[in-house]
Design a protein around this motif. Sequence first.
Motif, mmCIF file in Angstrom:
data_model
loop_
_atom_site.group_PDB
_atom_site.id
_atom_site.type_symbol
_atom_site.label_atom_id
_atom_site.label_comp_id
_atom_site.label_asym_id
_atom_site.label_seq_id
_atom_site.Cartn_x
_atom_site.Cartn_y
_atom_site.Cartn_z
ATOM 1 N N ALA A 120 1.192 4.319 -7.496
ATOM 2 C CA ALA A 120 1.178 3.622 -6.208
ATOM 3 C C ALA A 120 2.577 3.109 -5.865
ATOM 4 C CB ALA A 120 0.167 2.475 -6.237
ATOM 5 N N ASP A 121 3.302 2.592 -6.849
ATOM 6 C CA ASP A 121 4.666 2.113 -6.592
ATOM 7 C C ASP A 121 5.586 3.257 -6.176
ATOM 8 O OD1 ASP A 121 4.097 -0.561 -7.065
ATOM 9 O OD2 ASP A 121 4.631 -0.439 -9.187
ATOM 10 N N GLU A 122 5.445 4.418 -6.812
ATOM 11 C CA GLU A 122 6.253 5.576 -6.436
ATOM 12 C C GLU A 122 5.898 6.045 -5.029
ATOM 13 O OE1 GLU A 122 7.028 7.621 -10.808
ATOM 14 O OE2 GLU A 122 5.094 7.914 -9.809
ATOM 15 N N LEU A 123 4.618 5.993 -4.679
ATOM 16 C CA LEU A 123 4.206 6.382 -3.335
ATOM 17 C C LEU A 123 4.725 5.407 -2.287
ATOM 18 C CD1 LEU A 123 0.584 7.555 -4.121
ATOM 19 C CD2 LEU A 123 2.426 8.982 -3.179
ATOM 20 N N MET A 124 4.743 4.123 -2.603
ATOM 21 C CA MET A 124 5.299 3.143 -1.660
ATOM 22 C C MET A 124 6.787 3.414 -1.441
ATOM 23 S SD MET A 124 2.913 1.172 -0.477
ATOM 24 C CE MET A 124 3.706 -0.308 0.139
ATOM 25 N N LEU A 125 7.504 3.761 -2.507
ATOM 26 C CA LEU A 125 8.912 4.107 -2.382
ATOM 27 C C LEU A 125 9.063 5.368 -1.528
ATOM 28 C CD1 LEU A 125 11.881 3.720 -3.094
ATOM 29 C CD2 LEU A 125 11.449 4.947 -5.241
#
Length: 192
Positions: free
Chosen positions: A144-149
């Motif tokens: 999820a953090d990579e997708l937000m980035l």
Amino acid sequence: MTNPSDPDQARPANQGRRVAARNRAALIAAAREVFAEQGLNAPLSSVARLAGVGQGSLYRHFADRVALASAVLDENVRQIEAAAAEPDANLKSVLGVVTWHITRSTAFVDLLRVRGDDEQGRDLSARVRGVLGRCPSAGRGLSADELMLAIAMVSGAVAGPTLAERERLALAAWGLLGVEVGPLRSVELGDD
């Protein structure tokens, strides 16, 4: 126009909450369009005019420009949440809704960055991160953090005078990241 001294002329019925909800929805839709075309400093009179209401109605619903922009952002997130709740939802389909909003609400990307330090900005971001974390992944297996980035990166690439150009750039950016995106679309929200 009714004449108060003429008892035979009926006064129009007050439609109250029904009209208020419809006016609020029209104002949010109009704000999304006006702000995307003219930026966050667009005249609020343009929003009211496009919504088909008076400025007094706008200010009854939204105290100021930030409150109106925040309502649009909240609706964007609610649509993303609704897309994730659809029976056949997956990351690809949800990213199609996210990208639809990025290409139509470019002015709001800046607002999210500016307001990211306040409680509402953190809440909206956490809601999107939560949706992405729960989506069945279609391929890459990004966190999820990579997708937000990735969303921040794609939103940074979205510029252009036309919607078609912004969509083309967004899809090209996702492609460079190796992420497949479903059809760009909005999600119809039920009445609150």
